[in-house]
Scaffold this motif. Structure first.
Motif, PDB file in Angstrom:
ATOM      1  N   ASN A 250      21.607  -1.416   4.090  1.00 27.14           N
ATOM      2  CA  ASN A 250      20.753  -1.103   2.973  1.00 27.14           C
ATOM      3  C   ASN A 250      20.001   0.220   3.183  1.00 27.14           C
ATOM      4  OD1 ASN A 250      21.483  -3.354   1.584  1.00 27.14           O
ATOM      5  ND2 ASN A 250      19.641  -4.533   2.073  1.00 27.14           N
ATOM      6  N   GLU A 251      20.037   1.073   2.173  1.00 28.85           N
ATOM      7  CA  GLU A 251      19.375   2.371   2.249  1.00 28.85           C
ATOM      8  C   GLU A 251      17.863   2.203   2.142  1.00 28.85           C
ATOM      9  OE1 GLU A 251      19.432   6.733  -0.019  1.00 28.85           O
ATOM     10  OE2 GLU A 251      20.470   4.993  -0.889  1.00 28.85           O
ATOM     11  N   VAL A 252      17.141   3.038   2.868  1.00 32.51           N
ATOM     12  CA  VAL A 252      15.679   3.080   2.817  1.00 32.51           C
ATOM     13  C   VAL A 252      15.254   4.515   2.533  1.00 32.51           C
ATOM     14  CG1 VAL A 252      13.573   2.867   4.186  1.00 32.51           C
ATOM     15  CG2 VAL A 252      15.330   1.108   4.334  1.00 32.51           C
ATOM     16  N   ILE A 253      14.289   4.687   1.644  1.00 34.43           N
ATOM     17  CA  ILE A 253      13.812   6.007   1.243  1.00 34.43           C
ATOM     18  C   ILE A 253      12.417   6.256   1.823  1.00 34.43           C
ATOM     19  CG2 ILE A 253      13.227   7.512  -0.710  1.00 34.43           C
ATOM     20  CD1 ILE A 253      16.193   6.776  -0.550  1.00 34.43           C
TER      21      ILE A 253
ATOM     22  N   LEU B 257      11.738  -0.740   9.834  1.00 33.59           N
ATOM     23  CA  LEU B 257      11.953   0.597   9.304  1.00 33.59           C
ATOM     24  C   LEU B 257      10.882   0.932   8.274  1.00 33.59           C
ATOM     25  CD1 LEU B 257      15.817   0.610   8.641  1.00 33.59           C
ATOM     26  CD2 LEU B 257      14.614   1.831  10.468  1.00 33.59           C
ATOM     27  N   PRO B 258      10.295   2.123   8.343  1.00 31.05           N
ATOM     28  CA  PRO B 258       9.335   2.528   7.313  1.00 31.05           C
ATOM     29  C   PRO B 258      10.048   3.055   6.073  1.00 31.05           C
ATOM     30  CG  PRO B 258       9.527   4.241   8.978  1.00 31.05           C
ATOM     31  CD  PRO B 258      10.411   3.109   9.437  1.00 31.05           C
ATOM     32  N   GLY B 259       9.396   2.918   4.924  1.00 32.22           N
ATOM     33  CA  GLY B 259       9.966   3.453   3.691  1.00 32.22           C
ATOM     34  C   GLY B 259       9.996   2.430   2.582  1.00 32.22           C
ATOM     35  N   HIS B 260      10.874   2.667   1.590  1.00 34.51           N
ATOM     36  CA  HIS B 260      10.955   1.751   0.456  1.00 34.51           C
ATOM     37  C   HIS B 260      12.382   1.653  -0.069  1.00 34.51           C
ATOM     38  CE1 HIS B 260      10.021   5.697  -1.529  1.00 34.51           C
ATOM     39  NE2 HIS B 260      10.959   5.293  -2.370  1.00 34.51           N
ATOM     40  N   ILE B 261      12.604   0.677  -0.897  1.00 38.60           N
ATOM     41  CA  ILE B 261      13.906   0.461  -1.536  1.00 38.60           C
ATOM     42  C   ILE B 261      14.169   1.611  -2.514  1.00 38.60           C
ATOM     43  CG2 ILE B 261      15.205  -1.096  -3.054  1.00 38.60           C
ATOM     44  CD1 ILE B 261      13.491  -3.396  -1.914  1.00 38.60           C
TER      45      ILE B 261
ATOM     46  N   ALA C  21       0.837  -1.198   0.000  1.00 37.17           N
ATOM     47  CA  ALA C  21       0.000   0.000   0.000  1.00 37.17           C
ATOM     48  C   ALA C  21       0.874   1.251   0.000  1.00 37.17           C
ATOM     49  CB  ALA C  21      -0.910   0.001   1.226  1.00 37.17           C
ATOM     50  N   TYR C  22       0.361   2.339  -0.578  1.00 30.61           N
ATOM     51  CA  TYR C  22       1.141   3.568  -0.699  1.00 30.61           C
ATOM     52  C   TYR C  22       1.640   4.063   0.655  1.00 30.61           C
ATOM     53  CZ  TYR C  22       2.481   8.383  -1.346  1.00 30.61           C
ATOM     54  OH  TYR C  22       3.193   9.557  -1.320  1.00 30.61           O
ATOM     55  N   GLU C  23       0.820   3.953   1.688  1.00 31.39           N
ATOM     56  CA  GLU C  23       1.200   4.468   3.006  1.00 31.39           C
ATOM     57  C   GLU C  23       2.461   3.793   3.529  1.00 31.39           C
ATOM     58  OE1 GLU C  23      -1.793   3.443   2.151  1.00 31.39           O
ATOM     59  OE2 GLU C  23      -2.950   5.321   2.146  1.00 31.39           O
ATOM     60  N   ARG C  24       2.602   2.513   3.246  1.00 30.80           N
ATOM     61  CA  ARG C  24       3.804   1.794   3.672  1.00 30.80           C
ATOM     62  C   ARG C  24       4.980   2.140   2.754  1.00 30.80           C
ATOM     63  NH1 ARG C  24       2.914  -4.409   4.526  1.00 30.80           N
ATOM     64  NH2 ARG C  24       4.953  -4.180   5.530  1.00 30.80           N
ATOM     65  N   TYR C  25       4.717   2.189   1.471  1.00 31.98           N
ATOM     66  CA  TYR C  25       5.760   2.570   0.507  1.00 31.98           C
ATOM     67  C   TYR C  25       6.344   3.942   0.849  1.00 31.98           C
ATOM     68  CZ  TYR C  25       7.523   4.497  -3.941  1.00 31.98           C
ATOM     69  OH  TYR C  25       8.275   5.111  -4.911  1.00 31.98           O
ATOM     70  N   ALA C  26       5.479   4.893   1.179  1.00 24.67           N
ATOM     71  CA  ALA C  26       5.911   6.260   1.462  1.00 24.67           C
ATOM     72  C   ALA C  26       6.538   6.406   2.842  1.00 24.67           C
ATOM     73  CB  ALA C  26       4.728   7.213   1.334  1.00 24.67           C
ATOM     74  N   GLY C  27       6.433   5.373   3.663  1.00 27.27           N
ATOM     75  CA  GLY C  27       7.005   5.445   4.997  1.00 27.27           C
ATOM     76  C   GLY C  27       6.132   6.161   6.003  1.00 27.27           C
ATOM     77  N   GLN C  28       4.856   6.331   5.665  1.00 29.74           N
ATOM     78  CA  GLN C  28       3.934   6.997   6.581  1.00 29.74           C
ATOM     79  C   GLN C  28       3.562   6.090   7.750  1.00 29.74           C
ATOM     80  OE1 GLN C  28       0.684   8.152   4.052  1.00 29.74           O
ATOM     81  NE2 GLN C  28       1.915   9.652   2.909  1.00 29.74           N
TER      82      GLN C  28
ATOM     83  N   ILE D  69      12.085  -6.303 -14.819  1.00 25.21           N
ATOM     84  CA  ILE D  69      11.183  -5.881 -13.747  1.00 25.21           C
ATOM     85  C   ILE D  69      11.371  -6.821 -12.564  1.00 25.21           C
ATOM     86  CG2 ILE D  69       8.778  -5.497 -13.073  1.00 25.21           C
ATOM     87  CD1 ILE D  69       8.150  -5.326 -16.125  1.00 25.21           C
ATOM     88  N   ILE D  70      11.581  -6.230 -11.397  1.00 28.12           N
ATOM     89  CA  ILE D  70      11.673  -7.007 -10.159  1.00 28.12           C
ATOM     90  C   ILE D  70      10.532  -6.564  -9.254  1.00 28.12           C
ATOM     91  CG2 ILE D  70      13.035  -7.471  -8.086  1.00 28.12           C
ATOM     92  CD1 ILE D  70      15.554  -7.017  -9.753  1.00 28.12           C
ATOM     93  N   VAL D  71       9.718  -7.506  -8.851  1.00 22.70           N
ATOM     94  CA  VAL D  71       8.549  -7.230  -8.013  1.00 22.70           C
ATOM     95  C   VAL D  71       8.820  -7.686  -6.586  1.00 22.70           C
ATOM     96  CG1 VAL D  71       6.105  -7.755  -7.637  1.00 22.70           C
ATOM     97  CG2 VAL D  71       6.974  -7.483  -9.972  1.00 22.70           C
ATOM     98  N   HIS D  72       8.388  -6.888  -5.635  1.00 20.41           N
ATOM     99  CA  HIS D  72       8.445  -7.330  -4.245  1.00 20.41           C
ATOM    100  C   HIS D  72       7.262  -6.774  -3.476  1.00 20.41           C
ATOM    101  CE1 HIS D  72       9.479  -3.680  -1.910  1.00 20.41           C
ATOM    102  NE2 HIS D  72      10.042  -3.266  -3.030  1.00 20.41           N
ATOM    103  N   CYS D  73       7.057  -7.305  -2.292  1.00 19.12           N
ATOM    104  CA  CYS D  73       6.063  -6.777  -1.360  1.00 19.12           C
ATOM    105  C   CYS D  73       6.730  -6.748   0.002  1.00 19.12           C
ATOM    106  CB  CYS D  73       4.791  -7.622  -1.377  1.00 19.12           C
ATOM    107  SG  CYS D  73       5.071  -9.385  -1.073  1.00 19.12           S
ATOM    108  N   GLY D  74       6.003  -7.056   1.060  1.00 14.97           N
ATOM    109  CA  GLY D  74       6.617  -7.097   2.369  1.00 14.97           C
ATOM    110  C   GLY D  74       7.414  -8.354   2.612  1.00 14.97           C
ATOM    111  N   SER D  75       6.845  -9.491   2.161  1.00 22.08           N
ATOM    112  CA  SER D  75       7.498 -10.768   2.464  1.00 22.08           C
ATOM    113  C   SER D  75       7.254 -11.851   1.432  1.00 22.08           C
ATOM    114  CB  SER D  75       7.039 -11.269   3.843  1.00 22.08           C
ATOM    115  OG  SER D  75       5.636 -11.506   3.851  1.00 22.08           O
TER     116      SER D  75
END
Length: 275
Positions: free
Chosen positions: A270-273, A190-194, A176-183, A230-236
């Motif tokens: 690993n960096e998180v954005i 850690l919140p955020g995304h690759i 979900a966008y909220e998790r991707y955005a780190g909200q 294309i590389i797809v991922h989710c949480g787990s």
């Protein structure tokens, strides 16, 4: 759609000797929920496959919250359910395709071709008042299911690190966008995304068991056709399979990063954005 069968198709073909029906229902916050639902009622002839015990390997420091199972053990368990190389496998869950998608992906990764998902899942089956049972079938063990891993379907963390610095590879975050955005981050440390990941929430593809049509699928994933890989991922490694599934419907050939974001953040370097 090439990866799906309709409910009417299953009704008409349920007596096919080569057909094996698998119930993949599960709840990520309740390990016993899927089997409880199965015992309360399932499609006649369906065998239950556990997310926690069969579709997930041993959790360690790395590999994410739902690491891949030992594929030799997995394929042995599929043989125990009567699956052979000639079987046609139909998988269903409660309709959102996440759990069924994980099992579909594992079987495809293991080299099985004739694997399909039941459109609408158990939700639509019940809404259509089709036959259910509490009888648990006795599987006829198979001895002829081979294991041929398709390593073109998988991306390792080294591939993701390379992709994070590349303009030629799309990293697709299925959360979900909220998790991707780190909200918010309800599960991982850690919140955020690759870095450089694009957000394509998996839940936009399915609504109450209804899947978007081919035209919408093609339009949604059209920007990804500009990338070489294309590389797809989710949480787990579970809900991301829904994106993989529909990207294939759009003619794309994505890889899955099974460890997902939970594996990425298990490495301190690993960096998180955060947007």
């Amino acid at each position: 759609m090439k990866n799906f069968v309709t409910q009417s198709w299953l009704v008409e073909n349920s007596s096919n000797d080569n057909l094996v029906l698998l119930d993949a229902r599960a709840e990520l916050n309740d390990a016993a929920a899927g089997f409880t639902q199965y015992k309360e009622g399932h499609i006649k002839g369906a065998h239950f496959v556990s997310m926690e015990n069969t579709m997930t390997g041993e959790v360690g420091r790395h590999g994410g919250r739902h690491p891949l199972p030992d594929m030799k053990i997995f394929i042995a368990e599929m043989r125990n359910l009567g699956i052979s190389d000639s079987s046609t496998i139909i998988i269903y869950d409660n309709g959102d395709l996440a759990m069924a998608g994980r099992l579909w992906w594992l079987l495809k990764y293991a080299g099985k071709d004739n694997v399909f998902l039941l459109e609408g899942g158990m939700k639509h089956w019940l809404e259509n008042r089709l036959e259910t049972t509490t009888d648990i079938p006795e599987p006829k063990q198979s001895t002829s299911l081979s294991l041929t891993l398709d390593k073109t379907m998988i991306a390792e963390i080294a591939d993701v690190k390379t992709a994070a610095a590349s303009k030629d590879t799309a990293i697709v975050d299925s959360r979900a966008y909220e998790r991707y955005a780190g909200q918010v981050e309800p599960l991982d440390k850690l919140p955020g995304h690759i870095p450089n990941a694009l957000n394509y929430p998996w839940m936009d593809l399915v609504d109450e068991g209804n899947i978007i049509d081919n035209e919408e699928i093609s339009e949604k994933f059209k920007p990804l056709k500009n990338y070489e890989e294309i590389i797809v991922h989710c949480g787990s490694g579970i809900t991301g399979t829904v994106n993989v599934l529909f990207m294939e419907e759009a003619g794309l050939k994505p890889k899955l990063y099974p460890g997902g974001y939970s594996d990425w953040v298990s490495y301190d370097e690993n960096e998180v954005i955060k947007d």
